[in-house]
Design a protein around this motif. Structure first.
Motif, PDB file in Angstrom:
ATOM      1  N   ILE A 169       0.829  -1.164   0.089  1.00 38.72           N
ATOM      2  CA  ILE A 169      -0.089   0.077   0.083  1.00 38.72           C
ATOM      3  C   ILE A 169       0.930   1.281   0.087  1.00 38.72           C
ATOM      4  CG2 ILE A 169      -1.863   1.387   1.341  1.00 38.72           C
ATOM      5  CD1 ILE A 169      -2.531  -1.352   2.522  1.00 38.72           C
ATOM      6  N   THR A 170       0.577   2.258  -0.694  1.00 39.40           N
ATOM      7  CA  THR A 170       1.505   3.560  -0.890  1.00 39.40           C
ATOM      8  C   THR A 170       0.357   4.853  -0.752  1.00 39.40           C
ATOM      9  OG1 THR A 170       3.004   2.378  -2.253  1.00 39.40           O
ATOM     10  CG2 THR A 170       2.836   4.892  -2.296  1.00 39.40           C
ATOM     11  N   ILE A 171       0.613   5.527  -0.029  1.00 35.76           N
ATOM     12  CA  ILE A 171      -0.292   6.934   0.015  1.00 35.76           C
ATOM     13  C   ILE A 171       0.486   8.171  -0.514  1.00 35.76           C
ATOM     14  CG2 ILE A 171       0.539   7.340   2.543  1.00 35.76           C
ATOM     15  CD1 ILE A 171      -2.298   8.705   2.669  1.00 35.76           C
ATOM     16  N   TYR A 172       0.051   8.612  -1.502  1.00 32.73           N
ATOM     17  CA  TYR A 172       0.604   9.747  -2.028  1.00 32.73           C
ATOM     18  C   TYR A 172       0.321  11.052  -1.178  1.00 32.73           C
ATOM     19  CZ  TYR A 172       2.211   6.817  -5.655  1.00 32.73           C
ATOM     20  OH  TYR A 172       2.921   5.921  -6.273  1.00 32.73           O
ATOM     21  N   HIS A 173       0.927  11.491  -0.347  1.00 34.82           N
ATOM     22  CA  HIS A 173       0.625  12.411   0.976  1.00 34.82           C
ATOM     23  C   HIS A 173       1.167  13.898   0.856  1.00 34.82           C
ATOM     24  CE1 HIS A 173      -0.253  13.422   5.018  1.00 34.82           C
ATOM     25  NE2 HIS A 173       0.981  13.403   5.140  1.00 34.82           N
ATOM     26  N   ASN A 174       0.444  14.806   1.009  1.00 33.68           N
ATOM     27  CA  ASN A 174       0.717  16.088   1.333  1.00 33.68           C
ATOM     28  C   ASN A 174       0.606  16.505   2.939  1.00 33.68           C
ATOM     29  OD1 ASN A 174       1.090  18.871   1.600  1.00 33.68           O
ATOM     30  ND2 ASN A 174      -0.275  19.409  -0.326  1.00 33.68           N
ATOM     31  N   PRO A 175       1.467  16.667   3.469  1.00 31.96           N
ATOM     32  CA  PRO A 175       1.342  16.703   4.994  1.00 31.96           C
ATOM     33  C   PRO A 175       0.521  18.199   5.394  1.00 31.96           C
ATOM     34  CG  PRO A 175       3.648  16.245   4.881  1.00 31.96           C
ATOM     35  CD  PRO A 175       3.137  16.388   3.209  1.00 31.96           C
ATOM     36  N   ARG A 176       0.636  18.921   4.555  1.00 31.40           N
ATOM     37  CA  ARG A 176      -0.173  20.202   4.876  1.00 31.40           C
ATOM     38  C   ARG A 176      -1.585  20.314   4.459  1.00 31.40           C
ATOM     39  NH1 ARG A 176       2.921  25.297   2.763  1.00 31.40           N
ATOM     40  NH2 ARG A 176       1.628  26.367   4.064  1.00 31.40           N
ATOM     41  N   CYS A 177      -1.920  19.083   3.761  1.00 35.12           N
ATOM     42  CA  CYS A 177      -3.442  19.018   3.484  1.00 35.12           C
ATOM     43  C   CYS A 177      -4.216  18.200   4.618  1.00 35.12           C
ATOM     44  CB  CYS A 177      -3.587  18.342   2.282  1.00 35.12           C
ATOM     45  SG  CYS A 177      -5.125  17.836   2.007  1.00 35.12           S
ATOM     46  N   THR A 235      -4.055   9.166   8.606  1.00 32.30           N
ATOM     47  CA  THR A 235      -4.086   8.542  10.029  1.00 32.30           C
ATOM     48  C   THR A 235      -5.167   7.185   9.792  1.00 32.30           C
ATOM     49  OG1 THR A 235      -4.369  10.942  11.249  1.00 32.30           O
ATOM     50  CG2 THR A 235      -5.796   9.008  12.183  1.00 32.30           C
ATOM     51  N   LEU A 236      -6.266   7.229   8.874  1.00 32.24           N
ATOM     52  CA  LEU A 236      -6.899   5.932   8.636  1.00 32.24           C
ATOM     53  C   LEU A 236      -6.147   4.903   8.109  1.00 32.24           C
ATOM     54  CD1 LEU A 236     -10.313   5.841   6.995  1.00 32.24           C
ATOM     55  CD2 LEU A 236      -8.619   4.245   6.140  1.00 32.24           C
ATOM     56  N   LEU A 237      -4.993   4.996   7.451  1.00 30.88           N
ATOM     57  CA  LEU A 237      -3.967   4.076   7.135  1.00 30.88           C
ATOM     58  C   LEU A 237      -3.338   3.502   8.435  1.00 30.88           C
ATOM     59  CD1 LEU A 237      -2.413   4.866   3.803  1.00 30.88           C
ATOM     60  CD2 LEU A 237      -4.008   2.934   4.247  1.00 30.88           C
ATOM     61  N   GLU A 238      -2.730   4.387   9.412  1.00 29.42           N
ATOM     62  CA  GLU A 238      -2.079   3.928  10.327  1.00 29.42           C
ATOM     63  C   GLU A 238      -2.974   3.155  11.538  1.00 29.42           C
ATOM     64  OE1 GLU A 238       0.947   7.971  10.678  1.00 29.42           O
ATOM     65  OE2 GLU A 238      -1.126   8.103  11.629  1.00 29.42           O
ATOM     66  N   GLU A 239      -4.348   3.431  11.557  1.00 29.34           N
ATOM     67  CA  GLU A 239      -5.222   2.991  12.455  1.00 29.34           C
ATOM     68  C   GLU A 239      -5.519   1.688  11.675  1.00 29.34           C
ATOM     69  OE1 GLU A 239      -8.220   5.693  12.883  1.00 29.34           O
ATOM     70  OE2 GLU A 239      -7.177   6.938  14.095  1.00 29.34           O
ATOM     71  N   SER A 240      -5.332   1.373  10.583  1.00 33.44           N
ATOM     72  CA  SER A 240      -5.700   0.021  10.035  1.00 33.44           C
ATOM     73  C   SER A 240      -4.905  -1.228  10.318  1.00 33.44           C
ATOM     74  CB  SER A 240      -5.692   0.049   8.347  1.00 33.44           C
ATOM     75  OG  SER A 240      -4.379   0.366   7.891  1.00 33.44           O
ATOM     76  N   LYS A 260     -12.245  10.217   3.073  1.00 31.15           N
ATOM     77  CA  LYS A 260     -11.052   9.192   3.598  1.00 31.15           C
ATOM     78  C   LYS A 260     -11.697   7.603   3.533  1.00 31.15           C
ATOM     79  CE  LYS A 260     -12.196   9.825   8.317  1.00 31.15           C
ATOM     80  NZ  LYS A 260     -11.982  10.718   9.551  1.00 31.15           N
ATOM     81  N   GLU A 261     -13.123   7.675   3.831  1.00 37.89           N
ATOM     82  CA  GLU A 261     -13.465   6.039   4.034  1.00 37.89           C
ATOM     83  C   GLU A 261     -13.419   5.504   2.583  1.00 37.89           C
ATOM     84  OE1 GLU A 261     -15.192   8.556   7.075  1.00 37.89           O
ATOM     85  OE2 GLU A 261     -15.117   8.951   5.002  1.00 37.89           O
ATOM     86  N   ARG A 262     -13.125   6.058   1.538  1.00 36.94           N
ATOM     87  CA  ARG A 262     -12.789   5.495   0.170  1.00 36.94           C
ATOM     88  C   ARG A 262     -11.679   4.498   0.277  1.00 36.94           C
ATOM     89  NH1 ARG A 262     -12.919   8.423  -4.772  1.00 36.94           N
ATOM     90  NH2 ARG A 262     -13.431   6.362  -5.803  1.00 36.94           N
ATOM     91  N   ILE A 263     -10.777   4.976   0.973  1.00 40.11           N
ATOM     92  CA  ILE A 263      -9.490   4.237   1.225  1.00 40.11           C
ATOM     93  C   ILE A 263      -9.704   2.852   1.851  1.00 40.11           C
ATOM     94  CG2 ILE A 263      -7.248   4.177   2.356  1.00 40.11           C
ATOM     95  CD1 ILE A 263      -7.429   7.259   2.532  1.00 40.11           C
ATOM     96  N   LEU A 264     -10.939   2.591   2.473  1.00 39.51           N
ATOM     97  CA  LEU A 264     -11.206   1.432   3.188  1.00 39.51           C
ATOM     98  C   LEU A 264     -11.618   0.101   2.014  1.00 39.51           C
ATOM     99  CD1 LEU A 264     -13.299   2.594   6.240  1.00 39.51           C
ATOM    100  CD2 LEU A 264     -11.180   1.602   6.036  1.00 39.51           C
ATOM    101  N   ASP A 265     -11.847   1.058   0.744  1.00 45.51           N
ATOM    102  CA  ASP A 265     -12.424  -0.063  -0.283  1.00 45.51           C
ATOM    103  C   ASP A 265     -11.377  -0.827  -0.934  1.00 45.51           C
ATOM    104  OD1 ASP A 265     -14.995   0.939  -0.055  1.00 45.51           O
ATOM    105  OD2 ASP A 265     -14.840   2.373  -1.535  1.00 45.51           O
ATOM    106  N   ILE A 266     -10.013  -0.430  -0.558  1.00 48.66           N
ATOM    107  CA  ILE A 266      -8.956  -0.903  -1.287  1.00 48.66           C
ATOM    108  C   ILE A 266      -7.990  -1.702  -0.353  1.00 48.66           C
ATOM    109  CG2 ILE A 266      -9.233   0.284  -3.527  1.00 48.66           C
ATOM    110  CD1 ILE A 266      -6.484   1.767  -2.556  1.00 48.66           C
ATOM    111  N   ILE A 267      -8.291  -1.210   0.887  1.00 47.22           N
ATOM    112  CA  ILE A 267      -6.982  -2.048   1.889  1.00 47.22           C
ATOM    113  C   ILE A 267      -7.494  -3.233   2.631  1.00 47.22           C
ATOM    114  CG2 ILE A 267      -5.823   0.284   2.343  1.00 47.22           C
ATOM    115  CD1 ILE A 267      -7.161   0.330   4.934  1.00 47.22           C
TER     116      ILE A 267
END
Length: 113
Positions: free
Chosen positions: A2-10, A18-23, A106-113
């Motif tokens: 799993i890879t997250i393309y992330h902007n810490p300022r967003c 956070t959702l990925l960390e909690e998973s 963010k809940e859309r992430i749950l569809d693929i992890i």
């Protein structure tokens, strides 16, 4: 992987992280404003998202409004715009093997992890 393309300022990107960390799943973070994406990277991500390049654009970004809005652009030109102006890329993007989603909401992430 799993890879997250992330902007810490967003805020939305931080919520996705956070959702990925909690998973409890293992994942990689790509800060795409620092580790710039190539045209090939973007084409791969767009293919996994199963969207058109224009659907990955943040249309409210000032760069989009000033430089690109209202112009007839090819997919290739839109991808080049994202390579040259990574702030235009919608976030967060989460990729899991051959699947990907834009994590809004963010809940859309749950569809693929």
């Amino acid at each position: 992987m799993i890879t997250i393309y992330h902007n810490p300022r967003c805020r939305k990107s931080r919520e996705g992280l956070t959702l990925l960390e909690e998973s409890g799943k293992t994942f990689e973070i790509v800060k795409y404003l620092e580790d710039l994406l190539s045209e090939e990277d973007l084409k791969t991500i767009i293919s996994k998202l199963d969207i058109k390049p224009i659907d990955l654009i943040r249309k409210n970004e000032s760069t989009w409004k000033s430089d690109f809005k209202g112009k007839e652009l090819t997919d290739e030109q839109i991808i080049k715009a994202m390579v040259n102006h990574p702030k235009l890329i919608e976030r967060p993007i989460v990729v899991n093997n051959d699947k990907a989603v834009i994590g809004r909401p963010k809940e859309r992430i749950l569809d693929i992890i």
